[in-house]
Design a protein around this motif. Sequence first.
Motif, PDB file in Angstrom:
ATOM      1  N   GLU A 109      -8.136  -5.312   8.180  1.00 44.13           N
ATOM      2  CA  GLU A 109      -7.983  -3.910   8.536  1.00 44.13           C
ATOM      3  C   GLU A 109      -9.285  -3.189   8.232  1.00 44.13           C
ATOM      4  O   GLU A 109      -9.939  -3.480   7.234  1.00 44.13           O
ATOM      5  CB  GLU A 109      -6.842  -3.291   7.718  1.00 44.13           C
ATOM      6  N   ILE A 110      -9.648  -2.263   9.095  1.00 44.34           N
ATOM      7  CA  ILE A 110     -10.785  -1.384   8.848  1.00 44.34           C
ATOM      8  C   ILE A 110     -10.210   0.009   8.633  1.00 44.34           C
ATOM      9  O   ILE A 110      -9.477   0.518   9.485  1.00 44.34           O
ATOM     10  CB  ILE A 110     -11.786  -1.390  10.022  1.00 44.34           C
ATOM     11  N   VAL A 111     -10.514   0.600   7.466  1.00 46.96           N
ATOM     12  CA  VAL A 111     -10.025   1.943   7.153  1.00 46.96           C
ATOM     13  C   VAL A 111     -11.207   2.888   7.007  1.00 46.96           C
ATOM     14  O   VAL A 111     -12.326   2.467   6.711  1.00 46.96           O
ATOM     15  CB  VAL A 111      -9.131   1.957   5.885  1.00 46.96           C
ATOM     16  N   GLU A 112     -10.935   4.162   7.211  1.00 47.23           N
ATOM     17  CA  GLU A 112     -11.991   5.166   7.248  1.00 47.23           C
ATOM     18  C   GLU A 112     -12.194   5.907   5.933  1.00 47.23           C
ATOM     19  O   GLU A 112     -12.995   6.824   5.871  1.00 47.23           O
ATOM     20  CB  GLU A 112     -11.690   6.193   8.344  1.00 47.23           C
ATOM     21  N   GLN A 113     -11.492   5.527   4.891  1.00 47.97           N
ATOM     22  CA  GLN A 113     -11.652   6.148   3.588  1.00 47.97           C
ATOM     23  C   GLN A 113     -11.524   5.060   2.535  1.00 47.97           C
ATOM     24  O   GLN A 113     -11.033   3.980   2.841  1.00 47.97           O
ATOM     25  CB  GLN A 113     -10.604   7.242   3.367  1.00 47.97           C
ATOM     26  N   PRO A 114     -11.963   5.313   1.310  1.00 44.98           N
ATOM     27  CA  PRO A 114     -11.759   4.290   0.273  1.00 44.98           C
ATOM     28  C   PRO A 114     -10.281   3.912   0.229  1.00 44.98           C
ATOM     29  O   PRO A 114      -9.410   4.789   0.244  1.00 44.98           O
ATOM     30  CB  PRO A 114     -12.220   4.987  -1.008  1.00 44.98           C
ATOM     31  N   PRO A 115      -9.978   2.628   0.220  1.00 45.16           N
ATOM     32  CA  PRO A 115      -8.585   2.182   0.312  1.00 45.16           C
ATOM     33  C   PRO A 115      -7.792   2.559  -0.932  1.00 45.16           C
ATOM     34  O   PRO A 115      -8.321   2.609  -2.038  1.00 45.16           O
ATOM     35  CB  PRO A 115      -8.707   0.669   0.460  1.00 45.16           C
ATOM     36  N   ASP A 116      -6.496   2.788  -0.713  1.00 41.73           N
ATOM     37  CA  ASP A 116      -5.592   3.060  -1.826  1.00 41.73           C
ATOM     38  C   ASP A 116      -4.504   1.993  -1.845  1.00 41.73           C
ATOM     39  O   ASP A 116      -4.516   1.043  -1.051  1.00 41.73           O
ATOM     40  CB  ASP A 116      -5.027   4.477  -1.752  1.00 41.73           C
ATOM     41  N   VAL A 117      -3.550   2.142  -2.746  1.00 45.67           N
ATOM     42  CA  VAL A 117      -2.492   1.153  -2.915  1.00 45.67           C
ATOM     43  C   VAL A 117      -1.674   0.982  -1.639  1.00 45.67           C
ATOM     44  O   VAL A 117      -1.189  -0.119  -1.342  1.00 45.67           O
ATOM     45  CB  VAL A 117      -1.607   1.508  -4.136  1.00 45.67           C
TER      46      VAL A 117
END
Length: 185
Positions: free
Chosen positions: A65-73
């Motif tokens: 997965e590519i996310v646009e913010q620092p990842p969370d739980v």
Amino acid sequence: MAAEHRKLKLGKGAGAFVKRRLLWLPQQDVAREVDFCPLPDILQGHDLWLGMVVSYRDGSILAQEIVEQPPDVNDLGTLLANSMKSPLTDDHHGCPRTVYLRDNPEWQGLFPHLKQLKIEVVVTEALPHWDQAVEEFIRYMQDWRSVYGKEKTLSESQLGYRDELFDLQITAILFPSNRRKWSMK
């Protein structure tokens, strides 16, 4: 000031991590390496993070997965659930016996739920299969963009951030999950 940690969202409307559905999956005697890392500055001025679940046995990629913010739980829970419910390779369906994660206080909200799924969590700094998969993935992305990015008729600024992000996500989908040798020639 302490960092704010988001709570894991559970239930039908919360995304992919629905324990009731995950409990129905078969338990496998396998291990997974899971983590997120920032991507190099591919889309100028935009921070992107890559998450991957990698098989400890053979290094194949089960989810990404590519996310646009620092990842969370919640990002971690979604990534793990996707790797169990619909992995990118056919022979890895089900819950792993063990999940290896790097030490990140953000992930701790998921630990009790993984325990209920009978998944052991091992916190470690060494994720050799994951590190190798990410290195190959970044090299693949850079090769892809250098070869196929030249064919675009519009400049990146004309395409816009959303189009470039979509292009990057398509490139990620095309990365071979079984990690056999790939060639851009």
